[in-house]
Write a protein that holds these residues in place. Structure first.
Motif, PDB file in Angstrom:
ATOM      1  N   GLN A 173       0.659  -1.452   0.364  1.00 34.56           N
ATOM      2  CA  GLN A 173      -0.086  -0.383   0.134  1.00 34.56           C
ATOM      3  C   GLN A 173       0.923   0.931  -0.473  1.00 34.56           C
ATOM      4  N   ALA A 174       1.714   1.225   0.872  1.00 37.07           N
ATOM      5  CA  ALA A 174       2.649   1.827   1.189  1.00 37.07           C
ATOM      6  C   ALA A 174       3.584   2.711  -0.281  1.00 37.07           C
ATOM      7  N   ALA A 175       3.942   1.714  -0.623  1.00 36.57           N
ATOM      8  CA  ALA A 175       4.991   1.791  -1.996  1.00 36.57           C
ATOM      9  C   ALA A 175       3.726   1.792  -3.186  1.00 36.57           C
ATOM     10  N   LYS A 176       2.581   2.042  -3.007  1.00 36.36           N
ATOM     11  CA  LYS A 176       2.054   2.519  -3.952  1.00 36.36           C
ATOM     12  C   LYS A 176       1.235   3.538  -4.421  1.00 36.36           C
ATOM     13  N   ALA A 177       1.345   4.111  -2.404  1.00 36.94           N
ATOM     14  CA  ALA A 177       0.956   5.460  -2.099  1.00 36.94           C
ATOM     15  C   ALA A 177       1.955   6.360  -3.084  1.00 36.94           C
ATOM     16  N   LEU A 178       3.548   5.575  -3.097  1.00 34.91           N
ATOM     17  CA  LEU A 178       4.626   6.580  -3.254  1.00 34.91           C
ATOM     18  C   LEU A 178       4.840   6.534  -4.888  1.00 34.91           C
ATOM     19  N   THR A 179       3.995   5.976  -5.691  1.00 35.78           N
ATOM     20  CA  THR A 179       4.490   5.302  -6.781  1.00 35.78           C
ATOM     21  C   THR A 179       3.636   6.589  -7.883  1.00 35.78           C
ATOM     22  N   VAL A 180       3.901   8.397  -8.505  1.00 32.04           N
ATOM     23  CA  VAL A 180       2.551   9.339  -8.589  1.00 32.04           C
ATOM     24  C   VAL A 180       3.004   9.734  -9.754  1.00 32.04           C
ATOM     25  N   GLN A 189       7.162   8.984  -9.644  1.00 34.70           N
ATOM     26  CA  GLN A 189       8.089   8.434  -9.037  1.00 34.70           C
ATOM     27  C   GLN A 189       7.415   7.438  -8.731  1.00 34.70           C
ATOM     28  N   PHE A 190       8.337   6.964  -8.485  1.00 35.67           N
ATOM     29  CA  PHE A 190       7.988   4.809  -8.150  1.00 35.67           C
ATOM     30  C   PHE A 190       8.276   4.714  -6.811  1.00 35.67           C
ATOM     31  N   GLY A 191       7.404   4.034  -6.196  1.00 33.35           N
ATOM     32  CA  GLY A 191       6.878   3.455  -5.237  1.00 33.35           C
ATOM     33  C   GLY A 191       8.117   2.601  -4.302  1.00 33.35           C
ATOM     34  N   PHE A 192       8.762   1.395  -4.643  1.00 38.93           N
ATOM     35  CA  PHE A 192       9.882   0.424  -4.718  1.00 38.93           C
ATOM     36  C   PHE A 192       9.978  -0.077  -5.767  1.00 38.93           C
ATOM     37  N   ALA A 193      11.864  -0.052  -5.524  1.00 39.56           N
ATOM     38  CA  ALA A 193      12.426  -0.639  -7.177  1.00 39.56           C
ATOM     39  C   ALA A 193      12.382  -2.609  -6.598  1.00 39.56           C
ATOM     40  N   LEU A 244       4.473  -6.389  -6.402  1.00 42.46           N
ATOM     41  CA  LEU A 244       5.255  -5.624  -5.500  1.00 42.46           C
ATOM     42  C   LEU A 244       5.509  -4.230  -6.683  1.00 42.46           C
ATOM     43  N   TYR A 245       6.280  -5.052  -7.931  1.00 41.62           N
ATOM     44  CA  TYR A 245       6.783  -4.784  -9.346  1.00 41.62           C
ATOM     45  C   TYR A 245       5.872  -4.030 -10.256  1.00 41.62           C
ATOM     46  N   LYS A 246       4.632  -4.868 -10.363  1.00 39.74           N
ATOM     47  CA  LYS A 246       3.517  -4.492 -11.344  1.00 39.74           C
ATOM     48  C   LYS A 246       3.019  -3.232 -11.110  1.00 39.74           C
ATOM     49  N   ALA A 247       2.899  -3.159  -9.246  1.00 38.33           N
ATOM     50  CA  ALA A 247       2.038  -1.542  -8.606  1.00 38.33           C
ATOM     51  C   ALA A 247       3.194  -0.489  -8.831  1.00 38.33           C
ATOM     52  N   ALA A 248       4.154  -0.984  -8.547  1.00 40.45           N
ATOM     53  CA  ALA A 248       5.424   0.448  -7.992  1.00 40.45           C
ATOM     54  C   ALA A 248       6.616  -0.127  -8.819  1.00 40.45           C
ATOM     55  N   ALA A 417      13.156 -18.330 -13.941  1.00 41.04           N
ATOM     56  CA  ALA A 417      11.924 -18.848 -13.418  1.00 41.04           C
ATOM     57  C   ALA A 417      11.342 -17.553 -12.903  1.00 41.04           C
ATOM     58  N   ILE A 418      11.388 -16.561 -12.364  1.00 43.25           N
ATOM     59  CA  ILE A 418      11.683 -14.910 -11.686  1.00 43.25           C
ATOM     60  C   ILE A 418      10.881 -14.373 -12.714  1.00 43.25           C
ATOM     61  N   GLN A 419      12.174 -14.442 -13.787  1.00 48.24           N
ATOM     62  CA  GLN A 419      11.624 -13.124 -14.644  1.00 48.24           C
ATOM     63  C   GLN A 419      10.322 -13.683 -15.746  1.00 48.24           C
ATOM     64  N   ASN A 420      10.308 -14.957 -16.087  1.00 52.48           N
ATOM     65  CA  ASN A 420       9.038 -15.286 -17.303  1.00 52.48           C
ATOM     66  C   ASN A 420       7.947 -15.760 -16.109  1.00 52.48           C
ATOM     67  N   ALA A 421       8.233 -16.004 -14.817  1.00 57.09           N
ATOM     68  CA  ALA A 421       6.245 -15.329 -14.083  1.00 57.09           C
ATOM     69  C   ALA A 421       6.035 -13.631 -14.341  1.00 57.09           C
ATOM     70  N   ALA A 422       7.203 -12.950 -13.912  1.00 60.26           N
ATOM     71  CA  ALA A 422       6.896 -11.781 -14.387  1.00 60.26           C
ATOM     72  C   ALA A 422       6.446 -10.969 -15.700  1.00 60.26           C
ATOM     73  N   LEU A 423       6.943 -11.556 -16.673  1.00 62.49           N
ATOM     74  CA  LEU A 423       6.977 -11.534 -17.651  1.00 62.49           C
ATOM     75  C   LEU A 423       5.560 -12.171 -18.079  1.00 62.49           C
ATOM     76  N   GLY A 424       4.767 -12.521 -17.762  1.00 60.74           N
ATOM     77  CA  GLY A 424       3.668 -13.476 -17.910  1.00 60.74           C
ATOM     78  C   GLY A 424       3.573 -14.888 -18.286  1.00 60.74           C
ATOM     79  N   LYS A 425       4.901 -15.173 -18.987  1.00 61.99           N
ATOM     80  CA  LYS A 425       5.489 -16.765 -20.003  1.00 61.99           C
ATOM     81  C   LYS A 425       4.840 -17.240 -19.194  1.00 61.99           C
ATOM     82  N   ILE A 426       5.275 -17.282 -17.467  1.00 64.41           N
ATOM     83  CA  ILE A 426       4.341 -19.166 -16.965  1.00 64.41           C
ATOM     84  C   ILE A 426       4.174 -18.246 -15.869  1.00 64.41           C
ATOM     85  N   LYS A 427       2.903 -19.232 -15.228  1.00 67.71           N
ATOM     86  CA  LYS A 427       2.185 -18.515 -14.072  1.00 67.71           C
ATOM     87  C   LYS A 427       3.549 -18.943 -13.028  1.00 67.71           C
ATOM     88  N   VAL A 428       3.056 -18.650 -11.536  1.00 65.47           N
ATOM     89  CA  VAL A 428       3.532 -18.649 -10.460  1.00 65.47           C
ATOM     90  C   VAL A 428       3.977 -19.455 -10.011  1.00 65.47           C
TER      91      VAL A 428
END
Lengths: 448, 318
Positions: A173-180, A189-193, A244-248, A417-428
Motif C-alpha cells: 500500500q505504501a509503495a502504491k501511494a508513493l507511485t506518483v 516517481q515509483f514506490g519500490f524498486a 509489488l513489481y507491477k504496482a510500484a 523462472a522469476i523473470q518469466n513469471a513476471a513477464l507472464g510467460k509462465i504462472k507463479v
C-alpha cells in the motif's frame, strides 16, 4: 706481508666466520615462509587497507613474506579452479560465504575453529559463524557483514503521511501511494524498486521476501531439503514480489542489476528499495543533498503481528587454504593480528555502511564509531546491527556451508523462472516448480 | 651442415641412426620438402600445442565426468550428450541461436554491401567516411556493450526515450526488459559491430572489378540496376561465399556482446549456445556437459559449412 701464524689465524677466522654465517642462515632459511593472500575486494580504498594491515602484521613473524593479490569476484571461481588443480590455492583468502562453501566442498580449506575460540567465539555475531559452520567446524572467519533491508526516503513518507510498513500488505500500500504520476500522466516517481536481473539480483530480491515469511531451501536444524514442501509459501512470496513489481516498480526493473536500482534511488526515481547500504556512498558522491532523507527498516514479514523471520544477507570472510603445517600456522598467526578490533573496524570503514563489522568489539570500537559516515547513520546502523544482522540466511546455506549457494550465484535458473513469471510467460506455480526441480537436481548432483 | 646431412640421407654420428634417416628419406624423398618441413616445424608445434591439443581434449572431456578439484575423471560414454539433449531449454537455446545467427548475418551483409557501394564512390571526404565506418569494428566489445546498455536504459537511454515517445513501449520501459526487444537489441548491436568487416571485404572486391565491364554494360544500354545485377553482383559471389562461412562461425560462437548486454535474459530470451556452454562449465562446473555442448556446436558448424561448400561447388560446376 703476513707471517705464517697470522695467515693461519686469518684462515681459521675466515672459516669460523663462514661456518657461523652458515649456522645462522640455515635456521632462518628453514623458518622462511611465503604466504599467498587473495582478496575479492578490488576497489583501491578496500584493498589498500588490507595491504597496509598485512604490512603491519607480517613483520611480527620472523621470515614471513606475504604475496598479496586482488582477484575480481567475476574471475574468482576460474582462478580458484586453476589454483586447486595446480595445487596452488591461496593460503589466505578474503571472500564471500559462497566461495567458502566452494573451497570447503573441494577439500581445500583448513578449519579455523581454534582461531575463532582464541579470538572469542562470543565476540562474533552468531549468524555469521553459523553460515560457515559444517561438521562441527568453522571454516571461515567472519570479517564484515553484507546486510539487506529496505532503504526509504523519509521526506516522501512524511509528505504522503505514511507510517513504516509492518507487513507485506502495508508495504504494498505504501509503495502504491508513493507511485506518483507527473503532469503528463506518466509515472514521475515509483514506490519500490523490484530489481530482477537474471544473475544474482533476482534470487536476492526473491529470497529476501521468501525468508521474511519463514521459508528456507534447507531445514536450518536438520539440513534436509525442504523448498519443495514449502511450495505454497514459495508461491505466495513470488506472487507478492510480482504484485509489488507491477504496482510500484519501473517496468524496466525486470532486468535491473545493482547499479540501476541504486541510481534510481539516488536520483529520486524510486522512494524505496531493498538495499545493501551502498546507496549511502553513491549518494554522497552524486546527490549529497538527499543523504539526510535516507532511513531504513527491516523488510517486513507477511503479517504485522509477527516480525520478519529472517532476511537475505551474507558476509566477507577470511579463510585458510590447505597447506603445510608451517604455512597454516603462519596464516593463523597473521589472521589473529588482523583481527585486532581496531583493524576489523578499519576494514569495515573502508566502505562505511555497506560493510559493518561482524564482531561486537569492532562494532563498538572507537575507530568504527568515530567514522563520520557511521556517526551520521548511527540510528540506521543500530537497526541493521540489532534487527537485521542477527537473523539472515544465504540461499542454500540455511543449515551451514553448502556449495549450492555458489551455483545459484553463478547461474541463472532461479532468475529465469522469476523473470518469466513476471513477464507472464509462465504462472507463479510453474515458476516455483521449475526452481524446485532445478534445486533438487543440483542438490542431487552435488551429493553424488 | 645439418640440413645437408639430412638432405643427403647420411647419418651424422650420434645424431640419427641410419635406419631412421632412411625411413625419413623414404617418407619425404624430396630434398625441398624436407627443408620445408624443418621450416614449418615451429608453426606445426604451435598448432599442435595450442590448437589441436585443446580441441582433442574437449572431445575427450565430453565423454567424461570431471571433478575439477581432484582432477579425477570417470568415463561416462554418451551420458553428457544425453544430459544436454534432454535439457528442457534445448529447444529455446537452439531457436535463440538460429534467430541470432540468421538475423545478424542478414543485417551485416545487407548493411555491409550498402556501405561498400557507398564508400566505393569517388567523392570528397570519402577516406574520412571509410575510417568512421570502420570504428564499430575496432571499438572494444565492453565499451560497445556499455554504450548500447546506456542507450537502451529505460530511464535515461536515448533509444528507449524515443521508443517511449513513439508509444512503442511503456514509459520507463526498456527494450532490454522485453524478450523480443532484448533479442532485437543484441542483434542490432551485433550488426553494428560486424558490418564493417563485410563492408571492407566487399569494398576490396569492388575495387577489383575492371572499369571496362561497366563501360561495356553502359554501351549495351544497361541502367544502374542492370549494371549492379549483371556486373557487380557476379563479381561479389566468390567473396560472399568465403565471408558467409567465416561470419557464420564467428556469429554463432560470439559470446561477449550478448553476455555483456543482457546476460542471456530476460527469462532466457537471449540465451544462445555459447552462453549455455559457459553456464554449464563455469556456473555448474559440469565440464563434461560443457564440452559435450561445445562438440555438438562444432559438429553442427562443420556439417553446415561442408554442406554449404559442397552446394556452392556443385552450382559452380553447373
Amino acid at each position: 706481508m703476513m707471517n705464517p701464524h697470522t695467515r693461519r689465524a686469518a684462515r681459521t677466522l675466515a672459516w669460523a666466520s663462514l661456518a657461523g654465517i652458515a649456522a645462522l642462515s640455515t635456521p632462518r632459511a628453514a623458518s622462511a615462509v611465503e604466504l599467498t593472500f587473495w582478496t575479492n575486494l578490488t576497489t583501491a580504498s578496500q584493498a589498500n587497507v588490507i595491504q597496509k594491515q598485512i604490512n603491519e602484521c607480517a613483520p611480527q613473524q620472523q621470515g614471513l613474506t606475504v604475496k598479496f593479490e586482488t582477484v575480481p569476484f567475476g574471475a574468482m571461481y576460474t582462478r580458484l579452479i586453476t589454483a586447486l588443480r595446480g595445487g596452488e590455492a591461496p593460503n589466505i583468502m578474503n571472500t564471500i560465504e559462497g566461495a567458502v562453501a566452494f573451497m570447503q566442498a573441494k577439500n581445500g580449506l583448513e578449519p579455523v575453529t581454534d582461531l575463532v575460540d582464541r579470538l572469542g567465539a562470543k565476540d562474533f555475531t552468531a549468524s555469521y559463524l553459523h553460515a560457515v559452520s559444517k561438521d562441527g567446524q568453522v571454516w571461515g572467519l567472519p570479517d564484515w557483514a553484507l546486510h539487506q533491508e529496505v532503504w526509504y526516503r523519509k521526506d516522501l513518507f512524511a509528505k504522503a503521511g505514511l507510517k513504516l510498513p509492518r507487513s507485506w500488505d502495508e508495504l504494498l500500500q505504501a509503495a502504491k501511494a508513493l507511485t506518483v504520476a507527473g503532469a503528463d500522466g506518466k509515472p514521475a516517481q515509483f514506490g519500490f524498486a523490484v530489481p530482477m536481473g537474471r544473475a544474482l539480483v533476482a534470487p536476492q530480491t526473491y529470497f529476501q521476501i521468501f525468508y521474511s515469511a519463514g521459508g528456507t531451501i534447507f531445514d536450518p536444524k536438520t539440513g534436509e531439503y525442504m523448498f519443495g514442501e514449502q511450495k505454497p509459501l514459495a508461491e505466495k512470496a513470488l506472487a507478492y514480489m510480482i504484485d509489488l513489481y507491477k504496482a510500484a516498480s519501473p517496468p524496466a526493473s525486470i532486468e535491473w542489476s545493482w547499479s540501476e536500482y541504486r541510481t534510481a534511488f539516488v536520483k529520486g526515481q524510486v522512494a524505496m528499495t531493498n538495499e545493501w547500504g551502498a546507496v549511502v556512498q553513491m549518494a554522497a558522491e552524486q546527490n549529497p543533498d538527499l543523504l539526510s532523507q535516507f532511513d531504513v527498516f527491516p523488510f517486513p514479514g507477511p503479517s504485522a503481528e509477527k516480525k520478519p523471520a529472517a532476511s537475505l544477507g551474507g558476509g566477507y570472510y577470511y579463510l585458510i587454504g590447505k597447506s603445510t603445517p608451517e604455512k597454516v600456522a603462519a596464516s593463523k598467526t597473521l589472521l589473529q593480528c588482523l583481527y585486532n578490533p581496531k583493524r576489523v573496524a578499519e576494514r569495515a570503514n573502508s566502505r562505511p555502511i555497506f560493510a559493518i563489522p561482524a564482531t561486537n568489539s569492532a562494532f563498538e570500537s572507537e575507530v568504527f564509531q568515530s567514522n563520520d559516515t557511521v556517526k551520521r547513520f548511527k540510528p540506521q546502523l543500530e537497526v541493521i546491527f540489532k534487527e537485521v544482522m542477527p537473523t539472515w540466511y544465504r540461499y542454500g546455506m540455511e543449515a551451514g556451508l553448502n556449495p549450492l549457494a555458489g551455483q545459484i550465484e553463478a547461474t541463472s535458473f532461479i532468475g529465469d523462472a522469476i523473470q518469466n513469471a513476471a513477464l507472464g510467460k509462465i504462472k507463479v506455480d510453474a515458476a516455483i516448480d521449475q526452481m524446485d526441480e532445478q534445486l533438487r537436481f543440483q542438490v542431487e548432483m552435488l551429493t553424488r | 651442415m645439418r640440413l645437408a646431412a639430412i638432405g643427403s640421407g647420411g647419418a651424422a654420428p650420434g645424431q640419427r641412426s641410419p635406419r631412421v634417416a632412411a625411413r625419413f628419406a623414404a617418407f619425404l624423398p624430396d630434398h625441398k620438402a624436407r627443408i620445408g618441413l624443418v621450416f614449418i616445424a615451429p608453426a606445426l608445434a604451435f598448432l599442435i600445442v595450442f590448437v589441436a591439443y585443446p580441441v582433442i581434449d574437449v572431445v575427450r572431456l565430453s565423454f567424461h565426468l570431471v571433478d575439477f578439484a581432484t582432477d579425477q575423471e570417470k568415463f561416462v560414454g554418451l551420458a553428457n550428450f544425453a544430459h544436454v539433449l534432454r535439457d528442457a531449454k534445448l529447444g529455446t537455446v537452439a531457436w535463440n541461436t538460429l534467430v541470432w545467427t540468421v538475423f545478424s548475418l542478414a543485417g551485416q551483409f545487407a548493411l555491409g554491401l550498402t556501405a561498400a557501394l557507398c564508400i566505393n564512390q569517388r567523392l570528397p571526404g570519402m577516406t574520412l567516411i571509410r575510417t568512421v565506418l570502420l570504428l564499430p569494428y575496432v571499438v572494444p566489445v565492453i565499451a560497445l556493450a556499455l554504450f548500447w546498455r546506456w542507450m537502451l536504459d529505460g530511464s535515461f537511454g536515448i533509444v528507449s526515450a524515443a521508443l517511449q515517445a513513439a508509444g512503442t513501449i511503456a514509459p520507463d520501459q526498456s527494450p532490454l526488459a522485453i524478450p523480443e526487444g532484448a533479442m532485437a537489441s543484441v542483434i542490432l548491436a551485433n550488426i553494428w559491430r560486424g558490418f564493417p568487416f563485410v563492408m571492407i571485404s566487399y569494398w576490396a572486391a569492388l575495387q577489383a572489378i575492371p572499369h571496362e565491364f561497366y563501360e561495356a554494360a553502359s554501351v549495351d544500354g544497361a541502367g544502374a540496376w542492370q549494371e549492379f545485377r549483371y556486373v557487380t553482383l557476379p563479381h561479389l559471389v566468390a567473396i560472399t561465399k568465403v565471408m558467409l562461412v567465416l561470419r557464420l562461425i564467428w556469429t554463432v560462437t560470439f559470446f561477449d556482446i550478448i553476455w555483456l548486454i543482457t546476460r542471456g535474459g530476460p527469462g532466457g530470451a537471449t540465451e544462445h549456445w555459447p552462453i549455455w556452454i559457459y553456464q554449464e562449465t563455469m556456473g555448474f562446473f559440469r565440464f563434461g556437459s560443457g564440452a559435450a555442448l561445445a562438440v555438438l556446436l562444432a559438429g553442427t558448424l562443420m556439417l553446415l559449412s561442408a554442406v554449404y561448400l559442397l552446394a556452392t561447388r556443385r552450382s559452380a560446376a553447373r
